[in-house]
Design a protein around this motif. Sequence first.
Motif, PDB file in Angstrom:
ATOM      1  N   PRO A 133     123.916  35.660   2.217  1.00 21.43           N
ATOM      2  CA  PRO A 133     123.102  34.510   1.817  1.00 21.43           C
ATOM      3  C   PRO A 133     123.860  33.200   2.004  1.00 21.43           C
ATOM      4  O   PRO A 133     125.074  33.180   2.197  1.00 21.43           O
ATOM      5  CB  PRO A 133     122.811  34.781   0.341  1.00 21.43           C
ATOM      6  CG  PRO A 133     123.982  35.587  -0.117  1.00 21.43           C
ATOM      7  CD  PRO A 133     124.400  36.425   1.061  1.00 21.43           C
ATOM      8  N   ALA A 134     123.109  32.082   1.928  1.00 22.66           N
ATOM      9  CA  ALA A 134     123.729  30.775   2.119  1.00 22.66           C
ATOM     10  C   ALA A 134     124.698  30.459   0.994  1.00 22.66           C
ATOM     11  O   ALA A 134     125.744  29.854   1.214  1.00 22.66           O
ATOM     12  CB  ALA A 134     122.646  29.698   2.199  1.00 22.66           C
ATOM     13  N   GLU A 135     124.364  30.850  -0.207  1.00 17.86           N
ATOM     14  CA  GLU A 135     125.210  30.567  -1.357  1.00 17.86           C
ATOM     15  C   GLU A 135     125.524  31.868  -2.090  1.00 17.86           C
ATOM     16  O   GLU A 135     124.688  32.755  -2.191  1.00 17.86           O
ATOM     17  CB  GLU A 135     124.526  29.591  -2.322  1.00 17.86           C
ATOM     18  CG  GLU A 135     124.253  28.233  -1.715  1.00 17.86           C
ATOM     19  CD  GLU A 135     123.621  27.288  -2.725  1.00 17.86           C
ATOM     20  OE1 GLU A 135     123.543  27.666  -3.906  1.00 17.86           O
ATOM     21  OE2 GLU A 135     123.211  26.190  -2.326  1.00 17.86           O
ATOM     22  N   GLY A 151     120.534  36.574  -6.697  1.00 18.13           N
ATOM     23  CA  GLY A 151     120.829  35.171  -6.440  1.00 18.13           C
ATOM     24  C   GLY A 151     122.327  34.950  -6.482  1.00 18.13           C
ATOM     25  O   GLY A 151     123.105  35.917  -6.439  1.00 18.13           O
ATOM     26  N   PRO A 152     122.789  33.707  -6.576  1.00 15.54           N
ATOM     27  CA  PRO A 152     124.228  33.462  -6.681  1.00 15.54           C
ATOM     28  C   PRO A 152     124.783  34.149  -7.935  1.00 15.54           C
ATOM     29  O   PRO A 152     124.193  34.068  -9.017  1.00 15.54           O
ATOM     30  CB  PRO A 152     124.315  31.933  -6.813  1.00 15.54           C
ATOM     31  CG  PRO A 152     123.043  31.425  -6.218  1.00 15.54           C
ATOM     32  CD  PRO A 152     122.012  32.463  -6.539  1.00 15.54           C
ATOM     33  N   LEU A 153     125.905  34.837  -7.790  1.00 18.46           N
ATOM     34  CA  LEU A 153     126.504  35.572  -8.907  1.00 18.46           C
ATOM     35  C   LEU A 153     127.566  34.683  -9.560  1.00 18.46           C
ATOM     36  O   LEU A 153     128.556  34.318  -8.933  1.00 18.46           O
ATOM     37  CB  LEU A 153     127.138  36.880  -8.414  1.00 18.46           C
ATOM     38  CG  LEU A 153     126.202  37.824  -7.652  1.00 18.46           C
ATOM     39  CD1 LEU A 153     126.963  39.064  -7.196  1.00 18.46           C
ATOM     40  CD2 LEU A 153     125.014  38.216  -8.505  1.00 18.46           C
ATOM     41  N   ASP A 154     127.342  34.340 -10.835  1.00 17.62           N
ATOM     42  CA  ASP A 154     128.306  33.485 -11.536  1.00 17.62           C
ATOM     43  C   ASP A 154     129.202  34.271 -12.488  1.00 17.62           C
ATOM     44  O   ASP A 154     130.135  33.727 -13.057  1.00 17.62           O
ATOM     45  CB  ASP A 154     127.589  32.373 -12.301  1.00 17.62           C
ATOM     46  CG  ASP A 154     126.541  32.920 -13.276  1.00 17.62           C
ATOM     47  OD1 ASP A 154     126.537  34.151 -13.532  1.00 17.62           O
ATOM     48  OD2 ASP A 154     125.729  32.122 -13.769  1.00 17.62           O
ATOM     49  N   PHE A 155     128.883  35.564 -12.700  1.00 14.99           N
ATOM     50  CA  PHE A 155     129.681  36.452 -13.556  1.00 14.99           C
ATOM     51  C   PHE A 155     129.814  35.898 -14.979  1.00 14.99           C
ATOM     52  O   PHE A 155     130.828  36.092 -15.641  1.00 14.99           O
ATOM     53  CB  PHE A 155     131.064  36.705 -12.951  1.00 14.99           C
ATOM     54  CG  PHE A 155     131.026  37.280 -11.583  1.00 14.99           C
ATOM     55  CD1 PHE A 155     130.654  38.602 -11.382  1.00 14.99           C
ATOM     56  CD2 PHE A 155     131.315  36.506 -10.472  1.00 14.99           C
ATOM     57  CE1 PHE A 155     130.597  39.151 -10.107  1.00 14.99           C
ATOM     58  CE2 PHE A 155     131.263  37.029  -9.193  1.00 14.99           C
ATOM     59  CZ  PHE A 155     130.898  38.346  -9.007  1.00 14.99           C
ATOM     60  N   GLU A 156     128.768  35.203 -15.443  1.00 15.07           N
ATOM     61  CA  GLU A 156     128.765  34.680 -16.806  1.00 15.07           C
ATOM     62  C   GLU A 156     128.098  35.680 -17.738  1.00 15.07           C
ATOM     63  O   GLU A 156     127.153  36.369 -17.358  1.00 15.07           O
ATOM     64  CB  GLU A 156     128.026  33.340 -16.871  1.00 15.07           C
ATOM     65  CG  GLU A 156     128.710  32.205 -16.129  1.00 15.07           C
ATOM     66  CD  GLU A 156     130.031  31.818 -16.762  1.00 15.07           C
ATOM     67  OE1 GLU A 156     130.181  32.001 -17.974  1.00 15.07           O
ATOM     68  OE2 GLU A 156     130.922  31.315 -16.030  1.00 15.07           O
ATOM     69  N   SER A 157     128.604  35.725 -18.967  1.00 13.09           N
ATOM     70  CA  SER A 157     128.040  36.637 -19.975  1.00 13.09           C
ATOM     71  C   SER A 157     126.897  35.924 -20.689  1.00 13.09           C
ATOM     72  O   SER A 157     127.056  35.340 -21.758  1.00 13.09           O
ATOM     73  CB  SER A 157     129.122  37.053 -20.976  1.00 13.09           C
ATOM     74  OG  SER A 157     128.583  37.890 -21.970  1.00 13.09           O
ATOM     75  N   ASP A 158     125.705  35.928 -20.053  1.00 16.42           N
ATOM     76  CA  ASP A 158     124.566  35.198 -20.626  1.00 16.42           C
ATOM     77  C   ASP A 158     123.329  36.086 -20.790  1.00 16.42           C
ATOM     78  O   ASP A 158     122.237  35.582 -21.045  1.00 16.42           O
ATOM     79  CB  ASP A 158     124.233  33.995 -19.751  1.00 16.42           C
ATOM     80  CG  ASP A 158     124.079  34.356 -18.275  1.00 16.42           C
ATOM     81  OD1 ASP A 158     123.997  35.569 -17.978  1.00 16.42           O
ATOM     82  OD2 ASP A 158     124.048  33.439 -17.439  1.00 16.42           O
ATOM     83  N   ASP A 159     123.499  37.412 -20.625  1.00 13.87           N
ATOM     84  CA  ASP A 159     122.389  38.361 -20.790  1.00 13.87           C
ATOM     85  C   ASP A 159     121.222  38.054 -19.845  1.00 13.87           C
ATOM     86  O   ASP A 159     120.076  38.373 -20.146  1.00 13.87           O
ATOM     87  CB  ASP A 159     121.895  38.376 -22.239  1.00 13.87           C
ATOM     88  CG  ASP A 159     122.921  38.945 -23.185  1.00 13.87           C
ATOM     89  OD1 ASP A 159     123.715  39.802 -22.753  1.00 13.87           O
ATOM     90  OD2 ASP A 159     122.954  38.522 -24.360  1.00 13.87           O
ATOM     91  N   LEU A 221     126.018  40.947 -14.586  1.00 14.26           N
ATOM     92  CA  LEU A 221     127.406  41.086 -14.152  1.00 14.26           C
ATOM     93  C   LEU A 221     128.240  40.021 -14.845  1.00 14.26           C
ATOM     94  O   LEU A 221     127.855  38.838 -14.880  1.00 14.26           O
ATOM     95  CB  LEU A 221     127.537  40.924 -12.634  1.00 14.26           C
ATOM     96  CG  LEU A 221     127.173  42.116 -11.745  1.00 14.26           C
ATOM     97  CD1 LEU A 221     125.696  42.462 -11.868  1.00 14.26           C
ATOM     98  CD2 LEU A 221     127.512  41.813 -10.283  1.00 14.26           C
ATOM     99  N   SER A 222     129.383  40.431 -15.407  1.00 10.62           N
ATOM    100  CA  SER A 222     130.236  39.472 -16.114  1.00 10.62           C
ATOM    101  C   SER A 222     131.683  39.908 -16.018  1.00 10.62           C
ATOM    102  O   SER A 222     131.988  41.065 -15.698  1.00 10.62           O
ATOM    103  CB  SER A 222     129.815  39.351 -17.584  1.00 10.62           C
ATOM    104  OG  SER A 222     129.941  40.611 -18.243  1.00 10.62           O
ATOM    105  N   THR A 223     132.576  38.986 -16.281  1.00  7.03           N
ATOM    106  CA  THR A 223     134.013  39.256 -16.311  1.00  7.03           C
ATOM    107  C   THR A 223     134.538  39.057 -17.713  1.00  7.03           C
ATOM    108  O   THR A 223     133.892  38.415 -18.557  1.00  7.03           O
ATOM    109  CB  THR A 223     134.767  38.332 -15.348  1.00  7.03           C
ATOM    110  OG1 THR A 223     134.572  36.973 -15.749  1.00  7.03           O
ATOM    111  CG2 THR A 223     134.293  38.512 -13.917  1.00  7.03           C
ATOM    112  N   ALA A 224     135.742  39.599 -17.968  1.00 12.92           N
ATOM    113  CA  ALA A 224     136.345  39.470 -19.296  1.00 12.92           C
ATOM    114  C   ALA A 224     136.601  38.010 -19.632  1.00 12.92           C
ATOM    115  O   ALA A 224     136.488  37.583 -20.786  1.00 12.92           O
ATOM    116  CB  ALA A 224     137.645  40.272 -19.358  1.00 12.92           C
ATOM    117  N   SER A 225     136.952  37.192 -18.627  1.00 12.19           N
ATOM    118  CA  SER A 225     137.244  35.780 -18.887  1.00 12.19           C
ATOM    119  C   SER A 225     136.011  35.013 -19.333  1.00 12.19           C
ATOM    120  O   SER A 225     136.113  33.959 -19.963  1.00 12.19           O
ATOM    121  CB  SER A 225     137.833  35.127 -17.632  1.00 12.19           C
ATOM    122  OG  SER A 225     136.919  35.226 -16.548  1.00 12.19           O
ATOM    123  N   SER A 226     134.811  35.555 -19.002  1.00 15.51           N
ATOM    124  CA  SER A 226     133.586  34.892 -19.432  1.00 15.51           C
ATOM    125  C   SER A 226     133.065  35.451 -20.751  1.00 15.51           C
ATOM    126  O   SER A 226     131.980  35.106 -21.184  1.00 15.51           O
ATOM    127  CB  SER A 226     132.503  35.050 -18.349  1.00 15.51           C
ATOM    128  OG  SER A 226     132.112  36.415 -18.230  1.00 15.51           O
TER     129      SER A 226
END
Length: 400
Positions: A133-135, A151-159, A221-226
């Motif tokens: 994808p473009a972004e 869509g764009p994956l930000d790996f934020e823990s926002d449910d 999708l999320s990371t421990a830092s988020s």
Amino acid sequence: MASNSTTGDRESRDSTRSGRIFVALLVCVLAVSLLTVGLAGPTLAADSSVECAAGSGGGPVYVTDSGLEVADNATAADESYPAFPDAETVSLEDVNVSFSAAGPADLRLEERSADFTCVAAVNASANDVLIGPAEGPGMTINGSLEALSFGPLDFESDDAADLTYDANDSVTLTIDDTGLDEGETVAFESLGSDTIDAEVDADSNGTFSVELPAGDYELALSTASSGGGLPGLPPPPPDDEPAAFEYSEIALESTEIGAGEEITVSATATNVGEASGSHTVELLVNGEVVGEESVYLAGGSSETITFTTVLDDAGTTGISLGDESVGTVTVTDEEPGSDNSGGTDPGSDDDGEATPDPESEIDEGSETPWLLITIGLLAIVTAGVGVAYSQGHLDPYLSE
């Protein structure tokens, strides 16, 4: 009789003609149905969670030299002009999305924009299909999918759902260009159920792969830092530093003793690690172990150890605790309490042995009264001289 026979033949011919017409109509219906299915392609079940992939085809089909077929249902045939940068890739430049495969594969593009991609009827079992994808990160599919949107994956823990898919069999997704550091952990969680709770680590390029089970799921999708990670599983605490021991306040009671005397050595042993542990302290004399003591200490705690040992051999003796040198002790030949001046006793010979006194030897062990005998002899001589003088025997000597 002739009339009845003619009537029966007519009815038989009518029945046969009706049967043939019915069969012909049935064949036509089946042919039209098969042609319709062939043109429309596979469709998703009405209850699929990937709503954007509910189309039935009809757009232009782009085919690469490698055999990848992309049916573009998001545009009309005259609204998109694809590019083929190489034999494996088709690129839709108006939204900067591309599709690549090394060999035959196919999919249907249902919706596309700069920040959203939706595909259906993906067949990537024989050859992986890469969606660029473009972004945001690229997505490589290995397997078959009824539908996939992301869509764009930000790996934020926002449910919120970052990726939605529908698959009849398990499928492997590889996500690259994520910007994650090597070893950073990504958690996959299915929203609305506990079916998918997985963690994967990014490699040196920030790429990771995950195998997803059959079914239709929305994934966050999320990371421990988020602040992400599997529910109820906080990051493990760091490991304690292992036990390690050091000596301090080492003391040697004396540096010079006589042979056969004791020395005392003391030191403080400290566990400088964080974990509890045991340690054996060894006392060495000239490199040989002559004593040992074991201690068990919690991290950061200390204990004083004391050793006492006898040194019998004269000379300079090295003392150490394990590999830690304590010092040296000079051991002399003299026994405790002896004169260490090194002088010679006047009453002794060169070897240090006592020289006998002749007079003492005469006096000691003898019962003869030598003094009385001497006095008696002097008295006799004096008396003899007196008698000789009185009788004139000495006058000739005296007149001269």
